[in-house]
Design a protein around this motif. Structure first.
Motif, PDB file in Angstrom:
ATOM      1  N   ARG A  34       0.817  -1.208   0.000  1.00 56.61           N
ATOM      2  CA  ARG A  34       0.000   0.000   0.000  1.00 56.61           C
ATOM      3  C   ARG A  34       0.856   1.266   0.000  1.00 56.61           C
ATOM      4  O   ARG A  34       0.493   2.274  -0.592  1.00 56.61           O
ATOM      5  N   GLU A  38      -0.025   3.596  -2.885  1.00 59.85           N
ATOM      6  CA  GLU A  38      -0.896   4.707  -2.494  1.00 59.85           C
ATOM      7  C   GLU A  38      -0.225   5.718  -1.567  1.00 59.85           C
ATOM      8  O   GLU A  38      -0.844   6.697  -1.172  1.00 59.85           O
ATOM      9  N   ALA A  41       0.882   7.412   3.910  1.00 58.21           N
ATOM     10  CA  ALA A  41      -0.279   7.438   4.801  1.00 58.21           C
ATOM     11  C   ALA A  41      -1.078   6.146   4.708  1.00 58.21           C
ATOM     12  O   ALA A  41      -1.527   5.606   5.722  1.00 58.21           O
ATOM     13  N   ALA A  42      -1.247   5.629   3.477  1.00 62.99           N
ATOM     14  CA  ALA A  42      -1.982   4.374   3.295  1.00 62.99           C
ATOM     15  C   ALA A  42      -1.242   3.215   3.952  1.00 62.99           C
ATOM     16  O   ALA A  42      -1.845   2.351   4.590  1.00 62.99           O
ATOM     17  N   ALA A  45      -1.677   3.495   7.668  1.00 64.56           N
ATOM     18  CA  ALA A  45      -3.051   3.168   8.059  1.00 64.56           C
ATOM     19  C   ALA A  45      -3.224   1.652   8.143  1.00 64.56           C
ATOM     20  O   ALA A  45      -3.820   1.124   9.092  1.00 64.56           O
ATOM     21  N   CYS A  46      -2.684   0.932   7.152  1.00 68.94           N
ATOM     22  CA  CYS A  46      -2.741  -0.536   7.184  1.00 68.94           C
ATOM     23  C   CYS A  46      -1.960  -1.078   8.374  1.00 68.94           C
ATOM     24  O   CYS A  46      -2.401  -2.022   9.042  1.00 68.94           O
ATOM     25  N   ARG A 111      -7.780   4.365  -1.906  1.00 71.36           N
ATOM     26  CA  ARG A 111      -8.641   4.076  -0.770  1.00 71.36           C
ATOM     27  C   ARG A 111      -8.450   5.129   0.313  1.00 71.36           C
ATOM     28  O   ARG A 111      -7.397   5.713   0.452  1.00 71.36           O
ATOM     29  N   GLY A 112      -9.490   5.315   1.123  1.00 71.26           N
ATOM     30  CA  GLY A 112      -9.392   6.228   2.243  1.00 71.26           C
ATOM     31  C   GLY A 112      -8.589   5.603   3.367  1.00 71.26           C
ATOM     32  O   GLY A 112      -8.337   4.403   3.393  1.00 71.26           O
ATOM     33  N   LEU A 113      -8.182   6.430   4.334  1.00 70.44           N
ATOM     34  CA  LEU A 113      -7.371   5.937   5.442  1.00 70.44           C
ATOM     35  C   LEU A 113      -8.131   4.904   6.263  1.00 70.44           C
ATOM     36  O   LEU A 113      -7.555   3.909   6.700  1.00 70.44           O
ATOM     37  N   ASN A 116      -8.103   1.580   4.494  1.00 65.06           N
ATOM     38  CA  ASN A 116      -6.797   0.924   4.627  1.00 65.06           C
ATOM     39  C   ASN A 116      -6.598   0.382   6.042  1.00 65.06           C
ATOM     40  O   ASN A 116      -6.054  -0.711   6.223  1.00 65.06           O
ATOM     41  N   TRP A 117      -7.029   1.150   7.031  1.00 65.52           N
ATOM     42  CA  TRP A 117      -6.946   0.673   8.414  1.00 65.52           C
ATOM     43  C   TRP A 117      -7.760  -0.606   8.591  1.00 65.52           C
ATOM     44  O   TRP A 117      -7.303  -1.576   9.209  1.00 65.52           O
TER      45      TRP A 117
END
Length: 213
Positions: A34, A38, A41-42, A45-46, A111-113, A116-117
């Motif tokens: 990610r 992306e 930040a992505a 978040a993951c 994808r949004g944060l 991804n989280w």
């Protein structure tokens, strides 16, 4: 503080955590993938999603629920199927959607944060190997007769996150920096997409062959 293990136990735990953190797995593959496709930040978040999963796994071990899941062949089989299926779905998404660097992708289409989280959380919770690992790993550092056993298990679970962050976070940052070199060559990034898809598929196969005992 009764919930804090002895210094010798913490040192042993820290060494074991380091070895585990540098061992490749589905979580790390997701973080790096990610971050490459992306951005930083992505990837983070993951990573924090997976860390949230570790907190939940720690709670399950402390409460004895992980042992119940592993002891039930039906529950363990269902978990393996869902976990492997989730990884295969991620592999399919990597091939179908491709990299965020692809020319046809529009800006902001990633994808949004939160998504991804949630992906990081899902890949962690649905991995039966992680349940097996935490059920056998954490208790080694706490005596079953210790009246503060539950508190020490929670402490070690949180310490695992603290010790793993300095190892996993630089990998995400490095992947983000390396991604800049790939922006000018979408073909190479497409090869990376297939590489990560293959890795996810391989981990899915390993999950299906996991044994509870």
């Amino acid at each position: 503080m009764a919930f804090v293990p002895d210094a010798a136990i913490i040192i042993q735990f820290a060494i074991a955590t380091f070895i585990i953190a540098i061992t490749p797995g589905p979580d790390m593959t997701l973080f790096v993938g990610r971050a490459l496709s992306e951005g930083r930040a992505a990837g983070f978040a993951c990573m924090f999603g997976a860390m949230t999963g570790i907190v939940i796994h720690t709670a399950l071990v402390a409460l004895g629920l992980s042992a119940l899941i592993v002891a039930s062949p039906q529950a363990f089989l269902v978990l393996k199927i869902f976990g492997a299926g989730y990884l295969v779905w991620l592999a399919y998404q990597a091939i179908r959607n491709g990299s965020a660097f692809s020319p046809e992708k529009k800006a902001g289409s990633g994808r949004g944060l939160f998504q991804n989280w949630a992906t990081g959380l899902g890949i962690n919770l649905m991995n039966p190997k992680i349940i097996l690992f935490f059920m056998t790993f954490l208790p080694q550092f706490v005596s079953a007769s210790d009246p503060s056993a539950s508190g020490k298990l929670f402490f070690l679970g949180l310490l695992f996150i603290v010790l793993a962050l300095p190892i996993t976070a630089p990998m995400v940052i490095a992947a983000d920096k390396f991604a800049g070199l790939l922006k000018k060559n979408p073909t190479v990034m497409r090869v990376v997409d297939y590489l990560f898809a293959g890795v996810f598929s391989a981990f899915a196969l390993k999950i299906l062959t996991a044994q509870a005992k």
